[in-house]
Design a protein around this motif. Structure first.
Motif, PDB file in Angstrom:
ATOM      1  N   ALA A 175       0.817  -1.220   0.000  1.00  0.00           N
ATOM      2  CA  ALA A 175       0.000   0.000   0.000  1.00  0.00           C
ATOM      3  C   ALA A 175       0.847   1.265   0.000  1.00  0.00           C
ATOM      4  N   GLY A 186      -4.940   1.574  -4.667  1.00  0.00           N
ATOM      5  CA  GLY A 186      -5.952   1.799  -3.653  1.00  0.00           C
ATOM      6  C   GLY A 186      -6.146   0.623  -2.722  1.00  0.00           C
ATOM      7  N   GLU A 187      -7.380   0.150  -2.601  1.00  0.00           N
ATOM      8  CA  GLU A 187      -7.693  -0.951  -1.693  1.00  0.00           C
ATOM      9  C   GLU A 187      -7.114  -2.266  -2.216  1.00  0.00           C
ATOM     10  N   GLY A 226       0.530  -3.085   4.376  1.00  0.00           N
ATOM     11  CA  GLY A 226      -0.695  -3.678   3.839  1.00  0.00           C
ATOM     12  C   GLY A 226      -0.488  -4.952   3.049  1.00  0.00           C
ATOM     13  N   ASP A 229      -2.567  -8.288   4.138  1.00  0.00           N
ATOM     14  CA  ASP A 229      -3.962  -8.276   3.687  1.00  0.00           C
ATOM     15  C   ASP A 229      -4.057  -8.594   2.199  1.00  0.00           C
TER      16      ASP A 229
END
Length: 364
Positions: A175, A186-187, A226, A229
């Protein structure tokens, strides 16, 4: 996530009886004579164009005859302009297929399957996730498909997509490194998209029965990166797409290894790999300081991890699987001293009595 402790459901006993490192198993159509995998290791022995050399063929002959269950080649770039390391392999066009076919036939003659690791090679100042346009992203995806098609024609049993250690594809999962504001950033769903599309392209080009593997970071071990995840989501989605196996690694090239937050001296990414194995229905391969058969055997029988890959130990002992079959109580002779780093001409442990050449180690 928590580290390994008795509260994990997969510590409540072995799954389906006692398994051993020397079980004969299958990954897709590939028959593996044991659960020990040669993880991709930069040999620094290809010529300036990324072609195989006699010295490099000898490295793979020794590995195959040494009894490993599966060989994954060193990172092989998909175009000539993405060779980033001296002596790095490349598969840029059809002219290199005959030479690679010689390699695969030699390895197959020993009863060992061999997979080519595909790497874009763009990293650091050369290219970051923010650099390519959407059209360039589509071009890179096609180049992965082209390279996988050539690998299949050359007789490789499958390919592995390199999405670890902070290189180009790996950066998309981070991220902090992926600053794109379009569908590839982004996500988590955006950060994993490029990797999933490359898998789809390779599958479309090579057919439903050709094994596709991925090597992926569980974490870059940077604050709020990140990656864990993104790793979990990508592994679940890749498994649903029919990926053949997932190799779990971690950390960045050149960073301290193992990371300070890891509480293990061996098989260091075990908790991450075990959690992924609990969430997917495809084999999980653990890399990172696998050194002792008893440690690996315990993990094999108390978690869902199915395979263990090795790099530096096979530099010192390319016949380590055969050695362990005869002497299962002995650890690898490799002490992770990194004396194989920064040697002038190639990649072989300097402590070996019989050397293919001088050494440089890349990872693990």
């Amino acid at each position: 996530m928590g580290f390994l402790d008795a509260s994990h459901s997969w510590l409540r006993g072995s799954r389906g009886g006692m398994k051993t490192l020397f079980d004969e198993t299958r990954i897709g159509p590939m028959l593996l004579r044991n659960r020990l995998v040669r993880s991709a290791t930069w040999e620094a022995m290809a010529d300036e164009a990324g072609r195989l050399t006699p010295r490099l063929l000898e490295v793979y002959r020794q590995l195959a005859e040494g009894g490993v269950g599966l060989i994954i080649t060193s990172a092989t770039t998909i175009t000539k302009d993405t060779i980033r390391l001296h002596g790095m392999l490349c598969i840029p066009d059809d002219s290199c297929i005959p030479a690679y076919r010689e390699l695969t036939q030699m390895v197959h003659n020993t009863g060992c399957p061999i997979i080519m690791q595909l790497d874009d090679g763009r990293t650091g100042e050369m290219l970051t996730p923010a650099t390519p346009t959407l059209e360039e992203m589509r071009s890179i995806t096609r180049e992965f498909g082209d390279a996988a098609s050539r690998a299949k024609q050359a007789g490789f049993d499958g390919v592995q997509i390199h999405a670890a250690h902070g290189f180009f594809l790996s950066q998309f999962l981070n991220a902090k490194k992926n600053a794109r504001t379009d569908q590839y950033g982004g996500e988590v769903a955006g950060r994993e998209r490029f990797l999933l599309e490359i898998c789809d392209e390779i599958r479309a080009r090579t057919g439903s029965d050709f094994p596709i593997l991925v090597k992926i970071n569980c974490s870059d071990f940077e604050e709020d990166d990140g990656v864990w995840d993104a790793c979990q989501s990508a592994c679940i989605n890749l498994a649903e797409k029919g990926i053949s196996a997932i190799e779990i690694s971690g950390g960045l090239d050149g960073s301290p290894f193992p990371p300070d937050s890891i509480p293990y001296d061996e098989s260091v990414f075990r908790d991450f790999a075990a959690e992924i194995a609990d969430r997917v229905s495809v084999p999980v391969i653990l890399v990172g300081l696998n050194r002792t058969p008893s440690v690996m055997s315990t993990l094999l029988n108390t978690t869902g991890i199915e395979y263990f890959s090795l790099s530096r130990p096979l530099l010192r002992q390319p016949d380590l699987p055969n050695f362990w079959r005869a002497s299962p109580a002995e650890p690898a002779k490799c002490i992770s001293c990194d004396s194989c780093i920064n040697q002038p001409d190639g990649n072989v442990c300097p402590f070996r009595k019989e050397m293919v050449g001088q050494a440089r180690c890349f990872y693990r």
